[in-house]
Design a protein around this motif. Structure first.
Motif, mmCIF file in Angstrom:
data_model
loop_
_atom_site.group_PDB
_atom_site.id
_atom_site.type_symbol
_atom_site.label_atom_id
_atom_site.label_comp_id
_atom_site.label_asym_id
_atom_site.label_seq_id
_atom_site.Cartn_x
_atom_site.Cartn_y
_atom_site.Cartn_z
ATOM 1 N N GLU A 1 7.068 29.803 -13.202
ATOM 2 C CA GLU A 1 7.683 28.677 -13.893
ATOM 3 C C GLU A 1 8.204 27.630 -12.909
ATOM 4 O OE1 GLU A 1 7.618 28.040 -17.119
ATOM 5 O OE2 GLU A 1 6.394 29.830 -17.310
ATOM 6 N N ALA A 2 8.658 28.081 -11.739
ATOM 7 C CA ALA A 2 9.124 27.126 -10.734
ATOM 8 C C ALA A 2 7.970 26.250 -10.258
ATOM 9 C CB ALA A 2 9.736 27.868 -9.548
ATOM 10 N N LYS A 3 6.776 26.834 -10.260
ATOM 11 C CA LYS A 3 5.588 26.056 -9.915
ATOM 12 C C LYS A 3 5.012 25.369 -11.143
ATOM 13 C CE LYS A 3 3.681 28.957 -6.199
ATOM 14 N NZ LYS A 3 2.459 29.674 -5.805
ATOM 15 N N ASN A 4 4.832 26.160 -12.211
ATOM 16 C CA ASN A 4 4.026 25.745 -13.340
ATOM 17 C C ASN A 4 4.874 25.718 -14.603
ATOM 18 O OD1 ASN A 4 1.727 24.953 -14.570
ATOM 19 N ND2 ASN A 4 0.830 26.973 -14.718
ATOM 20 N N VAL A 5 5.476 24.568 -14.894
ATOM 21 C CA VAL A 5 6.396 24.471 -16.016
ATOM 22 C C VAL A 5 5.630 24.136 -17.285
ATOM 23 C CG1 VAL A 5 8.390 23.265 -16.930
ATOM 24 C CG2 VAL A 5 8.232 23.747 -14.500
ATOM 25 N N GLN B 1 4.048 23.100 -3.246
ATOM 26 C CA GLN B 1 3.276 24.147 -3.904
ATOM 27 C C GLN B 1 3.896 25.522 -3.719
ATOM 28 O OE1 GLN B 1 0.814 23.992 -5.899
ATOM 29 N NE2 GLN B 1 -0.180 25.997 -5.883
ATOM 30 N N ASP B 2 4.559 25.759 -2.583
ATOM 31 C CA ASP B 2 5.016 27.115 -2.288
ATOM 32 C C ASP B 2 6.472 27.235 -1.854
ATOM 33 O OD1 ASP B 2 2.835 29.301 -2.421
ATOM 34 O OD2 ASP B 2 1.784 27.591 -1.586
ATOM 35 N N SER B 3 6.895 26.450 -0.880
ATOM 36 C CA SER B 3 8.181 26.698 -0.229
ATOM 37 C C SER B 3 9.370 26.687 -1.194
ATOM 38 C CB SER B 3 8.409 25.666 0.885
ATOM 39 O OG SER B 3 7.375 25.736 1.826
ATOM 40 N N VAL B 4 9.526 25.607 -1.971
ATOM 41 C CA VAL B 4 10.666 25.515 -2.882
ATOM 42 C C VAL B 4 10.585 26.560 -3.997
ATOM 43 C CG1 VAL B 4 11.893 24.041 -4.509
ATOM 44 C CG2 VAL B 4 11.113 23.106 -2.327
ATOM 45 N N PRO B 5 9.404 26.749 -4.655
ATOM 46 C CA PRO B 5 9.333 27.809 -5.666
ATOM 47 C C PRO B 5 9.665 29.193 -5.122
ATOM 48 C CG PRO B 5 7.487 26.315 -5.919
ATOM 49 C CD PRO B 5 8.177 25.925 -4.651
ATOM 50 N N ILE B 6 9.248 29.495 -3.897
ATOM 51 C CA ILE B 6 9.561 30.801 -3.310
ATOM 52 C C ILE B 6 11.060 30.915 -3.041
ATOM 53 C CG2 ILE B 6 9.272 32.240 -1.249
ATOM 54 C CD1 ILE B 6 6.373 31.260 -1.133
ATOM 55 N N LEU B 7 11.670 29.835 -2.554
ATOM 56 C CA LEU B 7 13.119 29.832 -2.323
ATOM 57 C C LEU B 7 13.865 30.115 -3.626
ATOM 58 C CD1 LEU B 7 15.734 29.260 -0.775
ATOM 59 C CD2 LEU B 7 15.305 26.807 -1.095
ATOM 60 N N ILE B 8 13.462 29.463 -4.713
ATOM 61 C CA ILE B 8 14.100 29.674 -6.009
ATOM 62 C C ILE B 8 13.904 31.105 -6.492
ATOM 63 C CG2 ILE B 8 13.959 29.049 -8.464
ATOM 64 C CD1 ILE B 8 13.247 26.181 -7.490
ATOM 65 N N THR B 9 12.682 31.600 -6.346
ATOM 66 C CA THR B 9 12.365 32.961 -6.798
ATOM 67 C C THR B 9 13.194 34.007 -6.061
ATOM 68 O OG1 THR B 9 10.101 32.247 -7.248
ATOM 69 C CG2 THR B 9 10.501 34.623 -7.157
ATOM 70 N N GLY C 1 12.535 17.574 5.250
ATOM 71 C CA GLY C 1 12.848 17.768 3.841
ATOM 72 C C GLY C 1 13.839 18.870 3.559
ATOM 73 N N LEU C 2 14.602 19.302 4.554
ATOM 74 C CA LEU C 2 15.495 20.448 4.363
ATOM 75 C C LEU C 2 16.576 20.166 3.320
ATOM 76 C CD1 LEU C 2 18.440 20.031 6.140
ATOM 77 C CD2 LEU C 2 16.791 20.116 7.994
ATOM 78 N N GLU C 3 17.136 18.954 3.316
ATOM 79 C CA GLU C 3 18.170 18.630 2.332
ATOM 80 C C GLU C 3 17.580 18.550 0.928
ATOM 81 O OE1 GLU C 3 20.650 15.316 3.252
ATOM 82 O OE2 GLU C 3 20.949 15.922 5.332
ATOM 83 N N LEU C 4 16.350 18.066 0.810
ATOM 84 C CA LEU C 4 15.712 17.978 -0.499
ATOM 85 C C LEU C 4 15.410 19.365 -1.048
ATOM 86 C CD1 LEU C 4 13.256 14.967 -0.108
ATOM 87 C CD2 LEU C 4 15.665 14.995 -0.761
ATOM 88 N N ALA C 5 15.021 20.296 -0.167
ATOM 89 C CA ALA C 5 14.767 21.671 -0.607
ATOM 90 C C ALA C 5 16.043 22.291 -1.168
ATOM 91 C CB ALA C 5 14.237 22.502 0.557
ATOM 92 N N ARG C 6 17.165 22.069 -0.484
ATOM 93 C CA ARG C 6 18.452 22.578 -0.971
ATOM 94 C C ARG C 6 18.828 21.930 -2.310
ATOM 95 N NH1 ARG C 6 22.143 25.406 1.808
ATOM 96 N NH2 ARG C 6 21.723 25.960 3.989
ATOM 97 N N LEU C 7 18.588 20.631 -2.412
ATOM 98 C CA LEU C 7 18.942 19.916 -3.636
ATOM 99 C C LEU C 7 18.139 20.450 -4.817
ATOM 100 C CD1 LEU C 7 20.371 17.683 -5.187
ATOM 101 C CD2 LEU C 7 18.599 16.090 -4.379
ATOM 102 N N GLU C 8 16.823 20.603 -4.651
ATOM 103 C CA GLU C 8 15.988 21.083 -5.746
ATOM 104 C C GLU C 8 16.380 22.502 -6.154
ATOM 105 O OE1 GLU C 8 11.770 20.443 -5.450
ATOM 106 O OE2 GLU C 8 12.046 18.631 -4.258
#
Length: 485
Positions: A192-196, A327-335, A465-472
């Protein structure tokens, strides 16, 4: 940019191993004789190669390295050699003799060094796929210019506000579908983090947000075309490094060319609009002053730079390469954050209480949530920091030595690769108490700029993009814990 790209190395490894001996030969970087003028960073009079093993001919120790990475105990390769040889040892992986460092001090030196000492090192298939103009591979003034421009834009309040609105919009639409779906079936967070799921549209939250940030492309036919081509492109990173018609790598390169063409058309349109605006400004003000206009995305940032080095081709290729983290980094962080929170009820409770309190305050005063609100939650940020430390989305950084270098009495010969293995430092009990225990409270009252904490790389190639990754991640966690259990 290390954190945007390091995952490329591990997933390329499987393809690398399966290649023939002839292909492996093409990857080999020969050991270069030591020069007469080594660059020394310690007082050692007789620097020597670290202990270790180069393994089998051609393959080296790549088989063990990759099999460990894909096992339920990914630290096996590093742990066995650390016990046997110490925190710095020699090996032979990805087709090159390599110095592997699990030492925090050595890693910091490698990450902070400029291109006079180390340059990025990747398998040839990845180099071919990314292209010579990729920010992943370029060095010197061009890299500093592009990295600096993008980094400054990514830190801007204007962009963070826009990303917050986009994330909230996508999440509100998707959460409405979760409410009905989860009554019957569980929701798989990484998917879902990838594919909403949105009626008539498959939206990749992180991907679409990033694409809009890069090239201001909205949902529609072009976005769907881009997604389709991007999926083909990304498949090539895991493919055999054989570029002939019919192979995955060949199809991947074709897909990238199509995406580059799309982005180049966008850039050409921007240049025409900019020229028209410039002419109108000049006519109205009777001078040659060029109105820059509003900066909406990364393409605008690079176009307004005006450097002859930053060509349309350079911009287009880098826009495609920079889509990979979405595609991967932020969804994996959330997961991983949700996984660790599920295993730690006390952490989940404190996170929920903190976010519920923010929601109550905003509701009481009738104010919308801003980007600064999400980043102001201390325990939420501690959860993200601890997830980055324990989860290690970025496992390590690879470089190649440009000259003979001595670090802490160890010699790194010119032409050898260096793997600064970040994961080992993050789970070293000398740096972090009970390192395999998820403990967000360890960061309470502490700055996350710990010398032994480098989840986004470091130095001139620190991920912009480190701050954007934290924000998302913060936005996702807030809406998740305040609306679901």
């Amino acid at each position: 940019m290390d954190s945007l790209w390091i995952f490329v190395q591990l997933i390329t490894a499987a393809a690398f191993i399966s290649s023939t001996i002839i292909i492996l030969r093409n990857f080999i970087i020969p050991t270069t004789p030591l020069s007469s003028s080594s660059n020394s960073f310690t007082s050692s009079n007789n620097p020597s190669l670290p202990s270790g093993s180069l393994g089998l001919p051609f393959v080296g120790e790549t088989l063990h390295f990759v099999s460990s990475a894909y096992s339920h105990r990914p630290d096996t390769f590093m742990d066995t050699r650390r016990r046997r040889y110490g925190k710095v040892f020699k090996s032979h992986i990805f087709g090159s003799p390599t110095i592997v460092s699990t030492d925090g001090e050595v890693n910091r030196f490698i990450l902070q060094s400029d291109s006079k000492y180390f340059v990025p090192s990747y398998p040839k298939s990845v180099t071919e796929l990314m292209g010579k103009s990729s920010i992943l591979l370029i060095n010197g003034t061009l890299h500093r210019r592009i990295h600096g421009l993008i980094g400054a834009f990514f830190k801007s309040s204007h962009l963070k506000a826009q990303i917050t609105l986009d994330m909230q919009k996508y999440l509100h639409k998707s959460i409405s579908t979760w409410t009905s779906t989860c009554q019957q079936n569980p929701i798989h967070i990484q998917d879902e983090a990838k594919n909403v799921c949105i009626p008539h549209l498959n939206l990749l939250i992180a991907f679409e947000v990033l694409v809009k940030t890069l090239i201001s492309l909205e949902s529609g036919e072009e976005m769907e075309f881009l997604k389709k081509q991007f999926n083909q492109f990304i498949a090539g990173i895991m493919a055999f490094p054989i570029n002939i018609p019919g192979t995955t790598l060949y199809r991947s390169l074709q897909a990238k060319r199509k995406m580059v063409k799309l982005v180049e058309e966008i850039i050409e349109g921007r240049r025409k609009k900019k020229k028209i605006k410039s002419e109108k400004w000049s006519n109205n003000h009777n001078n040659n002053k060029n109105g820059v206009g509003i900066i909406n995305d990364v393409v605008d940032v690079l176009l307004n730079d005006g450097s002859q080095q930053v060509t349309d081709e350079v911009i287009a290729h880098n826009m495609i390469d920079m889509m990979i983290p979405g595609q991967d980094s932020v969804p994996i962080l959330i997961t991983l954050a949700i996984k660790y929170l599920s295993d730690s009820p006390s952490a989940l409770q404190q996170l929920t209480e903190e976010n519920m309190e923010l929601k109550r305050q905003k509701t009481q005063f009738g104010e919308p949530l801003k980007w600064s609100d999400y980043l102001s939650l201390p325990f939420t940020q501690n959860v993200i920091t601890e997830t980055l430390r324990l989860g290690n989305i970025i496992t390590g950084v690879m470089r190649k030595a440009m000259k003979d270098i001595e670090i802490k009495g160890y010699l790194i010969p010119k032409g050898w690769c260096v793997l600064a293995y970040i994961r080992s430092v993050h789970v070293d009990e000398n740096h972090f108490e009970s390192p395999y225990h998820f403990n967000p409270w360890r960061w309470q009252g502490k700055d996350s700029n710990n010398l032994n904490f480098s989840p986004f790389g470091g130095g001139q190639r620190l991920c912009p993009g480190l701050e954007l990754a934290r924000l998302e991640a913060s936005i996702f966690l807030h809406h998740f814990v305040t609306e679901f259990r």
